[in-house]
Design a protein around this motif. Sequence first.
Motif, short mmCIF file in Angstrom:
data_model
loop_
_atom_site.label_atom_id
_atom_site.label_comp_id
_atom_site.label_asym_id
_atom_site.label_seq_id
_atom_site.Cartn_x
_atom_site.Cartn_y
_atom_site.Cartn_z
N VAL A 184 0.84 -1.19 0.00
CA VAL A 184 0.00 0.00 0.00
C VAL A 184 0.88 1.25 0.00
CG1 VAL A 184 -1.61 1.37 1.40
CG2 VAL A 184 -2.03 -1.07 1.04
N ALA A 185 1.91 1.25 0.83
CA ALA A 185 2.80 2.41 0.89
C ALA A 185 3.47 2.65 -0.46
CB ALA A 185 3.84 2.20 1.98
N GLU A 186 4.12 1.63 -1.00
CA GLU A 186 4.87 1.81 -2.25
C GLU A 186 3.95 2.19 -3.40
OE1 GLU A 186 8.09 -0.53 -5.12
OE2 GLU A 186 7.21 -1.55 -3.38
N ASN A 187 2.79 1.54 -3.48
CA ASN A 187 1.91 1.80 -4.62
C ASN A 187 1.10 3.07 -4.48
OD1 ASN A 187 2.14 -0.49 -6.60
ND2 ASN A 187 1.84 -1.66 -4.72
N THR A 188 1.04 3.65 -3.30
CA THR A 188 0.47 4.99 -3.19
C THR A 188 1.27 5.95 -4.05
OG1 THR A 188 -0.37 4.57 -0.96
CG2 THR A 188 -0.05 6.87 -1.59
N SER A 189 2.58 5.78 -4.03
CA SER A 189 3.45 6.60 -4.89
C SER A 189 3.36 6.17 -6.34
CB SER A 189 4.89 6.51 -4.39
OG SER A 189 5.77 7.18 -5.25
N ASP A 190 3.54 4.88 -6.60
CA ASP A 190 3.62 4.40 -7.98
C ASP A 190 2.29 4.49 -8.71
OD1 ASP A 190 6.28 3.83 -7.69
OD2 ASP A 190 6.01 1.68 -7.38
N ALA A 191 1.19 4.21 -8.01
CA ALA A 191 -0.10 4.11 -8.69
C ALA A 191 -0.89 5.40 -8.70
CB ALA A 191 -0.95 3.01 -8.03
N VAL A 192 -0.49 6.39 -7.89
CA VAL A 192 -1.28 7.62 -7.83
C VAL A 192 -0.41 8.87 -7.84
CG1 VAL A 192 -3.07 8.92 -6.61
CG2 VAL A 192 -3.11 6.41 -6.56
N VAL A 193 0.38 9.06 -6.80
CA VAL A 193 1.05 10.35 -6.59
C VAL A 193 2.04 10.65 -7.72
CG1 VAL A 193 2.47 11.74 -5.04
CG2 VAL A 193 0.74 10.17 -4.11
N GLY A 194 2.82 9.66 -8.12
CA GLY A 194 3.77 9.89 -9.20
C GLY A 194 3.11 10.35 -10.48
N ALA A 195 1.96 9.73 -10.80
CA ALA A 195 1.23 10.14 -12.01
C ALA A 195 0.72 11.57 -11.89
CB ALA A 195 0.07 9.18 -12.25
N LEU A 196 0.21 11.94 -10.71
CA LEU A 196 -0.29 13.30 -10.52
C LEU A 196 0.83 14.32 -10.66
CD1 LEU A 196 -2.72 12.75 -7.50
CD2 LEU A 196 -3.34 13.07 -9.91
N VAL A 197 2.00 13.98 -10.15
CA VAL A 197 3.14 14.90 -10.27
C VAL A 197 3.49 15.14 -11.73
CG1 VAL A 197 5.63 15.12 -9.87
CG2 VAL A 197 4.12 14.40 -8.00
N TRP A 198 3.61 14.07 -12.51
CA TRP A 198 3.99 14.23 -13.91
C TRP A 198 2.84 14.81 -14.74
CZ3 TRP A 198 8.61 14.70 -15.69
CH2 TRP A 198 9.66 14.18 -14.95
N LEU A 204 15.09 4.30 -15.71
CA LEU A 204 14.16 5.38 -16.03
C LEU A 204 13.04 5.46 -15.00
CD1 LEU A 204 13.37 7.63 -17.97
CD2 LEU A 204 12.14 5.92 -19.35
N ASP A 205 12.59 4.31 -14.52
CA ASP A 205 11.55 4.31 -13.48
C ASP A 205 12.07 4.94 -12.19
OD1 ASP A 205 8.85 3.33 -12.51
OD2 ASP A 205 10.18 2.31 -11.10
N ASP A 206 13.33 4.67 -11.85
CA ASP A 206 13.91 5.30 -10.66
C ASP A 206 13.89 6.83 -10.79
OD1 ASP A 206 14.44 2.88 -9.47
OD2 ASP A 206 16.55 2.82 -10.07
N LEU A 207 14.25 7.33 -11.97
CA LEU A 207 14.26 8.78 -12.18
C LEU A 207 12.85 9.36 -12.19
CD1 LEU A 207 16.99 9.00 -14.98
CD2 LEU A 207 17.22 9.71 -12.60
N ALA A 208 11.95 8.72 -12.93
CA ALA A 208 10.59 9.24 -13.04
C ALA A 208 9.84 9.16 -11.72
CB ALA A 208 9.82 8.48 -14.12
N GLY A 209 10.13 8.15 -10.92
CA GLY A 209 9.41 7.97 -9.68
C GLY A 209 9.93 8.77 -8.51
N ALA A 210 11.12 9.37 -8.65
CA ALA A 210 11.73 10.06 -7.52
C ALA A 210 10.89 11.23 -6.99
CB ALA A 210 13.13 10.54 -7.90
N PRO A 211 10.37 12.13 -7.85
CA PRO A 211 9.59 13.25 -7.29
C PRO A 211 8.33 12.78 -6.56
CG PRO A 211 10.23 13.69 -9.56
CD PRO A 211 10.54 12.25 -9.31
N GLY A 212 7.61 11.85 -7.15
CA GLY A 212 6.39 11.36 -6.51
C GLY A 212 6.65 10.64 -5.21
N ALA A 213 7.76 9.89 -5.16
CA ALA A 213 8.09 9.17 -3.93
C ALA A 213 8.39 10.13 -2.79
CB ALA A 213 9.28 8.25 -4.18
N ARG A 214 9.14 11.19 -3.09
CA ARG A 214 9.45 12.17 -2.02
C ARG A 214 8.21 12.92 -1.58
NH1 ARG A 214 13.12 9.08 -4.32
NH2 ARG A 214 15.09 9.18 -3.18
N LEU A 215 7.35 13.27 -2.54
CA LEU A 215 6.11 13.94 -2.14
C LEU A 215 5.23 13.01 -1.32
CD1 LEU A 215 4.19 16.34 -2.28
CD2 LEU A 215 3.34 15.46 -4.46
N THR A 216 5.17 11.74 -1.69
CA THR A 216 4.38 10.77 -0.92
C THR A 216 4.91 10.66 0.50
OG1 THR A 216 3.93 9.50 -2.93
CG2 THR A 216 3.58 8.39 -0.83
#
Length: 334
Positions: free
Chosen positions: A145-159, A198-210
Amino acid sequence: MGAERLYAYGATAGLLGDLLLGDPRRGHPVAVFGRAAAAVERALWRDHRGRGALHTLVCAGGATALGALAARAVRRSPVASVALTATATWAVVGGTSLVREARSVGRALEAGDVDAARARLPHLCGRDPQALDADGIARAVVESVAENTSDAVVGALVWGAVAGVPGLLGFRAVNTLDAMVGHRSPRHLRYGWASARLDDLAGAPGARLTAVLAAVAGPDPRGAVRAWRADAGRHPSPNAGPVEASFAGALGVRLGGTLSYGGRVEHRPLLNGAGRAVRVADIERAARLSRRVNWLALGVCAGVRLAFGSRSRRANASANTGAHTRATAKGRTS
Protein backbone atom coordinates in the motif's frame (compact mmCIF):
# COMPACT_ATOMS: atom_id res chain seq x y z
CA MET A 1 -9.24 29.19 -19.49
CA GLY A 2 -5.58 28.51 -18.70
CA ALA A 3 -3.98 25.09 -19.11
CA GLU A 4 -3.30 24.94 -15.38
CA ARG A 5 -7.02 25.18 -14.57
CA LEU A 6 -7.85 22.58 -17.18
CA TYR A 7 -5.39 20.22 -15.51
CA ALA A 8 -6.79 20.93 -12.04
CA TYR A 9 -10.39 20.30 -13.13
CA GLY A 10 -9.51 17.24 -15.19
CA ALA A 11 -7.25 15.62 -12.59
CA THR A 12 -9.88 16.15 -9.88
CA ALA A 13 -12.56 14.60 -12.06
CA GLY A 14 -10.27 11.69 -12.91
CA LEU A 15 -9.43 10.97 -9.29
CA LEU A 16 -13.12 11.14 -8.41
CA GLY A 17 -13.79 8.73 -11.24
CA ASP A 18 -11.26 6.31 -9.80
CA LEU A 19 -12.84 6.68 -6.36
CA LEU A 20 -16.35 5.96 -7.67
CA LEU A 21 -15.61 3.44 -10.44
CA GLY A 22 -12.24 1.90 -9.75
CA ASP A 23 -10.58 -0.04 -12.56
CA PRO A 24 -12.63 -1.77 -15.26
CA ARG A 25 -12.64 -5.55 -15.05
CA ARG A 26 -11.82 -5.89 -18.74
CA GLY A 27 -10.05 -3.78 -21.29
CA HIS A 28 -8.13 -1.56 -18.90
CA PRO A 29 -5.89 0.84 -20.87
CA VAL A 30 -2.85 -0.14 -18.80
CA ALA A 31 -3.49 -3.82 -19.57
CA VAL A 32 -3.76 -2.95 -23.27
CA PHE A 33 -0.42 -1.14 -23.03
CA GLY A 34 1.07 -4.14 -21.26
CA ARG A 35 0.06 -6.48 -24.05
CA ALA A 36 1.53 -4.13 -26.64
CA ALA A 37 4.77 -3.85 -24.65
CA ALA A 38 4.97 -7.63 -24.38
CA ALA A 39 4.62 -7.88 -28.17
CA VAL A 40 7.43 -5.36 -28.62
CA GLU A 41 9.59 -7.37 -26.25
CA ARG A 42 9.01 -10.55 -28.24
CA ALA A 43 10.15 -8.75 -31.38
CA LEU A 44 13.17 -6.99 -29.88
CA TRP A 45 14.49 -9.19 -27.08
CA ARG A 46 18.19 -9.87 -26.94
CA ASP A 47 20.29 -10.22 -23.83
CA HIS A 48 21.60 -6.71 -24.38
CA ARG A 49 21.11 -3.30 -22.74
CA GLY A 50 20.82 -1.52 -26.07
CA ARG A 51 17.88 -3.66 -27.15
CA GLY A 52 16.23 -3.02 -23.79
CA ALA A 53 16.76 0.71 -24.16
CA LEU A 54 15.11 0.59 -27.58
CA HIS A 55 12.18 -1.31 -26.06
CA THR A 56 11.81 1.42 -23.42
CA LEU A 57 12.04 4.18 -26.02
CA VAL A 58 9.44 2.60 -28.31
CA CYS A 59 6.93 1.84 -25.55
CA ALA A 60 7.30 4.80 -23.19
CA GLY A 61 7.98 7.22 -26.04
CA GLY A 62 4.98 5.93 -27.94
CA ALA A 63 2.65 6.39 -24.96
CA THR A 64 3.96 9.91 -24.35
CA ALA A 65 3.61 10.83 -28.03
CA LEU A 66 0.06 9.48 -28.08
CA GLY A 67 -0.78 11.72 -25.12
CA ALA A 68 0.78 14.72 -26.84
CA LEU A 69 -1.18 14.11 -30.05
CA ALA A 70 -4.44 13.70 -28.14
CA ALA A 71 -3.82 16.88 -26.13
CA ARG A 72 -3.03 18.79 -29.30
CA ALA A 73 -6.20 17.55 -30.97
CA VAL A 74 -8.44 18.98 -28.23
CA ARG A 75 -6.43 22.08 -27.28
CA ARG A 76 -9.03 24.50 -28.71
CA SER A 77 -11.87 23.04 -26.62
CA PRO A 78 -11.70 23.55 -22.84
CA VAL A 79 -14.44 20.97 -22.29
CA ALA A 80 -12.68 18.35 -24.39
CA SER A 81 -9.35 19.15 -22.72
CA VAL A 82 -10.82 18.64 -19.27
CA ALA A 83 -12.50 15.42 -20.41
CA LEU A 84 -9.24 14.11 -21.88
CA THR A 85 -7.28 14.93 -18.71
CA ALA A 86 -9.99 13.31 -16.58
CA THR A 87 -9.99 10.17 -18.71
CA ALA A 88 -6.20 9.94 -18.71
CA THR A 89 -6.04 10.47 -14.94
CA TRP A 90 -8.68 7.81 -14.31
CA ALA A 91 -6.85 5.41 -16.65
CA VAL A 92 -3.43 5.73 -15.03
CA VAL A 93 -4.21 5.99 -11.29
CA GLY A 94 -5.13 2.91 -9.31
CA GLY A 95 -5.78 4.08 -5.78
CA THR A 96 -9.23 2.51 -5.44
CA SER A 97 -8.14 -0.91 -6.69
CA LEU A 98 -5.12 -0.76 -4.37
CA VAL A 99 -7.28 -0.07 -1.32
CA ARG A 100 -9.89 -2.66 -2.33
CA GLU A 101 -7.32 -5.40 -2.72
CA ALA A 102 -5.65 -4.48 0.58
CA ARG A 103 -8.97 -4.56 2.39
CA SER A 104 -9.87 -7.86 0.77
CA VAL A 105 -6.73 -9.45 2.18
CA GLY A 106 -7.40 -7.76 5.52
CA ARG A 107 -10.94 -9.20 5.73
CA ALA A 108 -9.64 -12.69 5.02
CA LEU A 109 -7.05 -12.34 7.79
CA GLU A 110 -9.64 -10.99 10.22
CA ALA A 111 -11.78 -14.05 9.50
CA GLY A 112 -8.80 -16.31 10.18
CA ASP A 113 -8.71 -17.56 6.58
CA VAL A 114 -5.00 -17.37 5.88
CA ASP A 115 -5.33 -19.46 2.73
CA ALA A 116 -7.78 -16.96 1.22
CA ALA A 117 -5.43 -14.12 2.15
CA ARG A 118 -2.56 -15.92 0.45
CA ALA A 119 -4.69 -16.35 -2.67
CA ARG A 120 -5.43 -12.60 -2.81
CA LEU A 121 -1.91 -11.34 -2.03
CA PRO A 122 -0.54 -11.73 -5.61
CA HIS A 123 -3.04 -9.07 -6.71
CA LEU A 124 -0.98 -6.61 -4.65
CA CYS A 125 2.63 -7.74 -4.90
CA GLY A 126 4.91 -10.39 -6.30
CA ARG A 127 5.93 -12.07 -3.07
CA ASP A 128 5.61 -15.79 -2.47
CA PRO A 129 2.42 -16.01 -0.38
CA GLN A 130 3.02 -19.61 0.70
CA ALA A 131 6.13 -18.48 2.57
CA LEU A 132 4.16 -16.03 4.73
CA ASP A 133 2.10 -16.46 7.88
CA ALA A 134 -0.73 -14.07 8.82
CA ASP A 135 1.61 -11.43 10.25
CA GLY A 136 3.89 -11.66 7.23
CA ILE A 137 0.95 -11.20 4.89
CA ALA A 138 -0.22 -8.15 6.84
CA ARG A 139 3.26 -6.64 6.65
CA ALA A 140 3.44 -7.31 2.91
CA VAL A 141 0.09 -5.58 2.40
CA VAL A 142 1.11 -2.47 4.35
CA GLU A 143 4.39 -2.24 2.43
CA SER A 144 2.57 -2.65 -0.89
CA VAL A 145 0.00 0.00 0.00
CA ALA A 146 2.80 2.41 0.89
CA GLU A 147 4.87 1.81 -2.25
CA ASN A 148 1.91 1.80 -4.62
CA THR A 149 0.47 4.99 -3.19
CA SER A 150 3.45 6.60 -4.89
CA ASP A 151 3.62 4.40 -7.98
CA ALA A 152 -0.10 4.11 -8.69
CA VAL A 153 -1.28 7.62 -7.83
CA VAL A 154 1.05 10.35 -6.59
CA GLY A 155 3.77 9.89 -9.20
CA ALA A 156 1.23 10.14 -12.01
CA LEU A 157 -0.29 13.30 -10.52
CA VAL A 158 3.14 14.90 -10.27
CA TRP A 159 3.99 14.23 -13.91
CA GLY A 160 0.51 15.27 -14.97
CA ALA A 161 1.08 18.61 -13.27
CA VAL A 162 4.44 18.95 -15.05
CA ALA A 163 3.47 17.82 -18.55
CA GLY A 164 -0.30 17.31 -18.71
CA VAL A 165 -1.71 14.26 -20.47
CA PRO A 166 1.67 13.25 -21.98
CA GLY A 167 3.13 13.27 -18.48
CA LEU A 168 0.31 11.11 -17.12
CA LEU A 169 0.60 8.49 -19.86
CA GLY A 170 4.40 8.59 -19.96
CA PHE A 171 4.75 8.00 -16.24
CA ARG A 172 2.34 5.08 -16.24
CA ALA A 173 4.12 3.57 -19.25
CA VAL A 174 7.52 3.80 -17.53
CA ASN A 175 6.18 2.35 -14.29
CA THR A 176 4.48 -0.52 -16.12
CA LEU A 177 7.62 -1.32 -18.09
CA ASP A 178 9.61 -1.49 -14.86
CA ALA A 179 7.11 -3.98 -13.45
CA MET A 180 7.35 -6.06 -16.62
CA VAL A 181 11.07 -6.09 -17.36
CA GLY A 182 12.83 -4.05 -14.67
CA HIS A 183 13.42 -6.90 -12.24
CA ARG A 184 16.66 -8.84 -11.82
CA SER A 185 15.65 -12.09 -13.48
CA PRO A 186 18.19 -13.75 -15.81
CA ARG A 187 16.11 -12.76 -18.85
CA HIS A 188 15.76 -9.12 -17.87
CA LEU A 189 18.93 -8.31 -15.95
CA ARG A 190 20.41 -6.48 -18.95
CA TYR A 191 17.34 -6.08 -21.16
CA GLY A 192 15.36 -4.37 -18.39
CA TRP A 193 18.17 -2.12 -17.17
CA ALA A 194 16.98 1.00 -19.03
CA SER A 195 13.39 0.59 -17.88
CA ALA A 196 14.46 0.15 -14.26
CA ARG A 197 16.75 3.19 -14.31
CA LEU A 198 14.16 5.38 -16.03
CA ASP A 199 11.55 4.31 -13.48
CA ASP A 200 13.91 5.30 -10.66
CA LEU A 201 14.26 8.78 -12.18
CA ALA A 202 10.59 9.24 -13.04
CA GLY A 203 9.41 7.97 -9.68
CA ALA A 204 11.73 10.06 -7.52
CA PRO A 205 9.59 13.25 -7.29
CA GLY A 206 6.39 11.36 -6.51
CA ALA A 207 8.09 9.17 -3.93
CA ARG A 208 9.45 12.17 -2.02
CA LEU A 209 6.11 13.94 -2.14
CA THR A 210 4.38 10.77 -0.92
CA ALA A 211 6.80 10.50 1.99
CA VAL A 212 6.24 14.14 2.94
CA LEU A 213 2.47 13.82 2.76
CA ALA A 214 2.46 10.56 4.74
CA ALA A 215 4.24 12.45 7.50
CA VAL A 216 1.78 15.33 7.27
CA ALA A 217 -1.35 13.17 7.13
CA GLY A 218 -0.28 10.32 9.42
CA PRO A 219 -0.92 9.97 13.15
CA ASP A 220 2.79 10.40 14.04
CA PRO A 221 4.47 13.06 11.87
CA ARG A 222 7.67 13.12 13.92
CA GLY A 223 7.94 9.36 13.79
CA ALA A 224 7.52 9.43 10.02
CA VAL A 225 10.26 12.02 9.54
CA ARG A 226 12.57 10.22 11.96
CA ALA A 227 12.14 6.85 10.21
CA TRP A 228 12.54 8.45 6.78
CA ARG A 229 15.80 10.14 7.73
CA ALA A 230 17.22 7.13 9.56
CA ASP A 231 16.18 4.21 7.39
CA ALA A 232 15.11 5.20 3.86
CA GLY A 233 18.65 5.02 2.48
CA ARG A 234 19.04 1.44 3.67
CA HIS A 235 16.26 0.18 1.42
CA PRO A 236 17.43 -1.33 -1.90
CA SER A 237 14.97 0.85 -3.83
CA PRO A 238 15.74 4.60 -3.89
CA ASN A 239 12.02 5.39 -4.18
CA ALA A 240 10.33 2.69 -2.11
CA GLY A 241 12.70 3.44 0.77
CA PRO A 242 11.44 6.95 1.63
CA VAL A 243 7.80 5.96 1.13
CA GLU A 244 7.84 2.77 3.18
CA ALA A 245 9.95 4.33 5.93
CA SER A 246 7.63 7.32 6.20
CA PHE A 247 4.53 5.09 6.31
CA ALA A 248 6.19 2.88 8.92
CA GLY A 249 7.02 5.83 11.16
CA ALA A 250 3.62 7.46 10.65
CA LEU A 251 1.80 4.25 11.60
CA GLY A 252 4.22 3.30 14.37
CA VAL A 253 4.98 -0.10 12.84
CA ARG A 254 8.10 -1.97 11.80
CA LEU A 255 8.51 -2.84 8.11
CA GLY A 256 11.22 -4.64 6.17
CA GLY A 257 12.98 -7.84 7.14
CA THR A 258 13.05 -11.20 5.38
CA LEU A 259 10.89 -11.71 2.30
CA SER A 260 10.72 -14.01 -0.70
CA TYR A 261 10.25 -13.19 -4.38
CA GLY A 262 9.93 -15.98 -6.92
CA GLY A 263 11.74 -18.41 -4.64
CA ARG A 264 14.56 -15.90 -3.98
CA VAL A 265 14.92 -14.93 -0.32
CA GLU A 266 15.94 -11.34 0.54
CA HIS A 267 16.91 -9.97 3.92
CA ARG A 268 16.05 -6.29 3.88
CA PRO A 269 16.92 -3.78 6.61
CA LEU A 270 14.23 -2.90 9.10
CA LEU A 271 12.38 0.37 8.62
CA ASN A 272 11.39 2.10 11.87
CA GLY A 273 12.96 -0.71 13.85
CA ALA A 274 11.68 0.75 17.11
CA GLY A 275 8.08 0.30 15.97
CA ARG A 276 5.90 -2.69 16.78
CA ALA A 277 5.17 -5.60 14.46
CA VAL A 278 2.41 -5.08 11.90
CA ARG A 279 -1.03 -6.30 12.92
CA VAL A 280 -4.04 -7.03 10.72
CA ALA A 281 -5.74 -3.81 11.86
CA ASP A 282 -2.84 -1.84 10.41
CA ILE A 283 -3.97 -2.73 6.88
CA GLU A 284 -7.01 -0.50 7.28
CA ARG A 285 -4.91 2.24 8.86
CA ALA A 286 -2.51 2.11 5.92
CA ALA A 287 -5.40 2.19 3.43
CA ARG A 288 -6.86 5.29 5.06
CA LEU A 289 -3.49 7.00 5.13
CA SER A 290 -3.05 6.19 1.44
CA ARG A 291 -6.39 7.82 0.64
CA ARG A 292 -5.48 10.98 2.53
CA VAL A 293 -2.10 11.17 0.82
CA ASN A 294 -3.72 10.82 -2.63
CA TRP A 295 -6.08 13.74 -2.14
CA LEU A 296 -3.40 15.90 -0.56
CA ALA A 297 -1.15 15.13 -3.53
CA LEU A 298 -3.87 16.28 -5.91
CA GLY A 299 -4.18 19.53 -3.98
CA VAL A 300 -0.43 20.10 -3.99
CA CYS A 301 0.03 19.28 -7.69
CA ALA A 302 -2.95 21.34 -8.83
CA GLY A 303 -2.00 24.22 -6.54
CA VAL A 304 1.60 24.32 -7.73
CA ARG A 305 0.52 24.23 -11.37
CA LEU A 306 -2.01 27.01 -10.80
CA ALA A 307 0.59 29.13 -9.01
CA PHE A 308 3.21 28.70 -11.73
CA GLY A 309 0.62 29.33 -14.44
CA SER A 310 -0.45 32.59 -12.83
CA ARG A 311 3.15 33.64 -12.37
CA SER A 312 3.96 32.83 -15.99
CA ARG A 313 1.00 34.85 -17.26
CA ARG A 314 1.98 37.83 -15.14
CA ALA A 315 5.55 37.64 -16.42
CA ASN A 316 4.34 37.45 -20.02
CA ALA A 317 1.95 40.35 -19.48
CA SER A 318 4.74 42.42 -17.94
CA ALA A 319 7.07 41.61 -20.84
CA ASN A 320 4.41 42.53 -23.39
CA THR A 321 3.67 45.79 -21.59
CA GLY A 322 7.38 46.65 -21.51
CA ALA A 323 7.76 45.88 -25.20
CA HIS A 324 4.74 48.04 -26.02
CA THR A 325 6.10 50.90 -23.91
CA ARG A 326 9.50 50.73 -25.60
CA ALA A 327 7.90 50.63 -29.03
CA THR A 328 5.72 53.66 -28.19
CA ALA A 329 8.69 55.63 -26.86
CA LYS A 330 10.71 54.83 -29.95
CA GLY A 331 7.87 56.01 -32.17
CA ARG A 332 7.69 59.31 -30.37
CA THR A 333 11.39 60.00 -30.75
CA SER A 334 11.61 59.09 -34.41
